[in-house]
Motif scaffolding. Sequence first.
Motif, short mmCIF file in Angstrom:
data_model
loop_
_atom_site.label_atom_id
_atom_site.label_comp_id
_atom_site.label_asym_id
_atom_site.label_seq_id
_atom_site.Cartn_x
_atom_site.Cartn_y
_atom_site.Cartn_z
N VAL A 160 0.85 -1.19 0.00
CA VAL A 160 0.00 0.00 0.00
C VAL A 160 0.89 1.24 0.00
CG1 VAL A 160 -1.76 1.28 1.27
CG2 VAL A 160 -1.82 -1.22 1.22
N ARG A 161 0.66 2.15 -0.94
CA ARG A 161 1.51 3.33 -1.04
C ARG A 161 0.64 4.56 -1.27
NH1 ARG A 161 3.97 -0.42 -4.26
NH2 ARG A 161 3.05 0.49 -6.12
N GLU A 162 1.23 5.71 -0.93
CA GLU A 162 0.59 6.99 -1.22
C GLU A 162 1.68 8.02 -1.50
OE1 GLU A 162 -0.60 9.23 2.61
OE2 GLU A 162 -0.97 7.12 3.07
N GLN A 163 1.35 8.99 -2.30
CA GLN A 163 2.33 10.02 -2.65
C GLN A 163 2.57 10.93 -1.44
OE1 GLN A 163 3.40 8.51 -5.89
NE2 GLN A 163 4.13 10.60 -5.62
N LEU A 164 3.81 11.38 -1.34
CA LEU A 164 4.17 12.31 -0.28
C LEU A 164 3.95 13.75 -0.75
CD1 LEU A 164 7.50 10.97 1.28
CD2 LEU A 164 5.46 11.63 2.54
N PRO A 165 3.39 14.59 0.08
CA PRO A 165 3.20 16.00 -0.30
C PRO A 165 4.50 16.78 -0.10
CG PRO A 165 2.30 15.63 1.89
CD PRO A 165 2.77 14.29 1.39
N LEU A 166 5.50 16.52 -0.96
CA LEU A 166 6.79 17.20 -0.89
C LEU A 166 6.92 18.10 -2.10
CD1 LEU A 166 9.05 14.18 0.18
CD2 LEU A 166 8.12 15.97 1.64
N VAL A 172 5.21 6.83 0.21
CA VAL A 172 5.29 6.14 1.50
C VAL A 172 4.45 4.88 1.46
CG1 VAL A 172 5.73 8.23 2.85
CG2 VAL A 172 3.37 7.47 2.46
N GLY A 173 4.74 3.97 2.39
CA GLY A 173 3.97 2.74 2.48
C GLY A 173 4.19 2.08 3.83
N ILE A 174 3.48 1.00 4.04
CA ILE A 174 3.65 0.22 5.25
C ILE A 174 3.93 -1.23 4.86
CG2 ILE A 174 2.50 -0.71 7.30
CD1 ILE A 174 0.96 1.86 7.55
N LEU A 175 4.99 -1.78 5.41
CA LEU A 175 5.31 -3.18 5.19
C LEU A 175 4.68 -3.98 6.32
CD1 LEU A 175 9.09 -3.09 4.17
CD2 LEU A 175 7.07 -3.04 2.71
N PRO A 176 3.77 -4.90 6.01
CA PRO A 176 3.12 -5.68 7.06
C PRO A 176 4.10 -6.66 7.69
CG PRO A 176 2.51 -6.52 4.90
CD PRO A 176 3.31 -5.27 4.66
N ARG A 215 6.23 -2.06 9.51
CA ARG A 215 7.24 -1.01 9.39
C ARG A 215 6.75 0.09 8.45
NH1 ARG A 215 10.97 -5.45 7.21
NH2 ARG A 215 8.86 -6.31 6.99
N ARG A 216 7.06 1.31 8.81
CA ARG A 216 6.80 2.45 7.95
C ARG A 216 7.98 2.60 6.99
NH1 ARG A 216 3.22 5.05 5.47
NH2 ARG A 216 1.97 5.41 7.38
N VAL A 217 7.71 2.70 5.70
CA VAL A 217 8.76 2.89 4.70
C VAL A 217 8.43 4.09 3.84
CG1 VAL A 217 9.50 0.47 4.62
CG2 VAL A 217 7.66 1.27 3.12
#
Length: 477
Positions: free
Chosen positions: A352-358, A365-369, A374-376
């Motif tokens: 699962v990913r989403e764009q970063l507002p940079l 960004v995403g989360i590794l189950p 873990r936050r990645v």
Amino acid sequence: MKALGLVCLLVLLQSLVGCAVNPATGRSDFVMMSEQQELAMGREYNQEIAKQYPRYPDEALQTYVQQVGERVARYSHRSNLAYRFTVVDSPDINAFALPGGYIYIHRGLMAYLNSEAELAAVLGHEVGHVTARHSVRQQSQSTAWGILGQAVAIGTGVGAAADITNVLGGAVVSGYGRDMELEADGLGAQYLARSGYDPRAMIEVVKVLKAQSDFARDQARAKGQAEPPSSYHGLFDTHPDHDTRLQQVVGPASALAVGSGQEARRDEYLQRIQGLPFGDSADTGVRRGSAFYHRDLNFTLRYPQGWALDNRPDVLLGQSPDEQALLAMTLGDAREGESAAEFLQRKAGGQVREQLPLSGQDGVVGILPGRPSRRVAVVMRGRHAYQFIGVVREGSLQVWDDAFMQVIKSFRPLRADERKLAEPRRLKLVKLQAGQQLRDFIGKSSKPDEAIARLRLLNGLYPDGQAKNGEWLKILD
């Protein structure tokens, strides 16, 4: 069959074990390695160390340290070795030796030394480890315990016996220990005296290292934190001046001084280290409180207040005050035209990913189950992929995820007014004039007492020493 296996292993152990006369002590040592094997091991380890520890990019200082080291090694029990002395670009207070004469000193330790004799004492101590073959003796003991453990396991039919024997062997070889460290101090003091340096510089170096432990302990107490362990092998609970065994190994070396030696060469050494970076270097990035600035890579980011930052050559680590959360940032190479999402897909799989507002930056960004999850995150700038991974020791990722995201979203290019913050502080020499006090050299510090204490530490005056008029004083520019 078990008995035959035990006999075979014991015969193998006997064939591998040797008793060699130690060139430094004259004693018979238990060894399982020839000198040629020792030299080959040193060459191999040296190649690995060179990859992990960057060489300090000042060839004039490197040459100076090599000359001082060679002067000491020339009078050692193994003067035939080709010693190589290297200054490591690291703020750590450390020095170490590899088998065969490869010796490293961190510039972080050099900043706290106060004379050429003290530099020679550090190098002489490490030469002592080499001449006494401490690493060879350590590895030989470890290998023998492992083989003996296998023999006991086969002979008794109890597999756990090998584990018990390995534990015992680990206890024997876990670090050089006080005896070997004192032996290296004594040998180093001999080499100092024979080469014309004051052998008492060995005790001065131990004072420097002991003061580091005292300073760290006192600062932790002042902040209500847990006291850190001693940084010098835990050898000295009292002042080194009063350590009987240290005096016993260093004292006799004074009688070995040649001619009218006993040099300290304080001013010469201080002039050599003027301008030395203090703390982080510009090449590896600079920590300032909870913020981090990197000049060459042109970025900054900020961790939450109170987090500890560990700046290593290959990773920037941030750790929460309770040590439960850890966020690491590393640098990777992206493929031609690869986006942040594609890089994360390749490295972490379909998550699962989403764009970063940079602003102006490609970030995802995403989360590794998993347990724990873990936050990645990945931020792409050209061919550089800045990779973040946040982990929690215990509990849920959700408790710390806002803090992780706060750090990741703070990643941005340096502003013009921040470029100076990416430059390290450097050592500067001043001569103390009549009427001047240490307080006059700390600038507008928000923690003046701590700044004065660190200035004392830097000049061998901790905890309550006073500088003398007319002497050089190291300050931070």
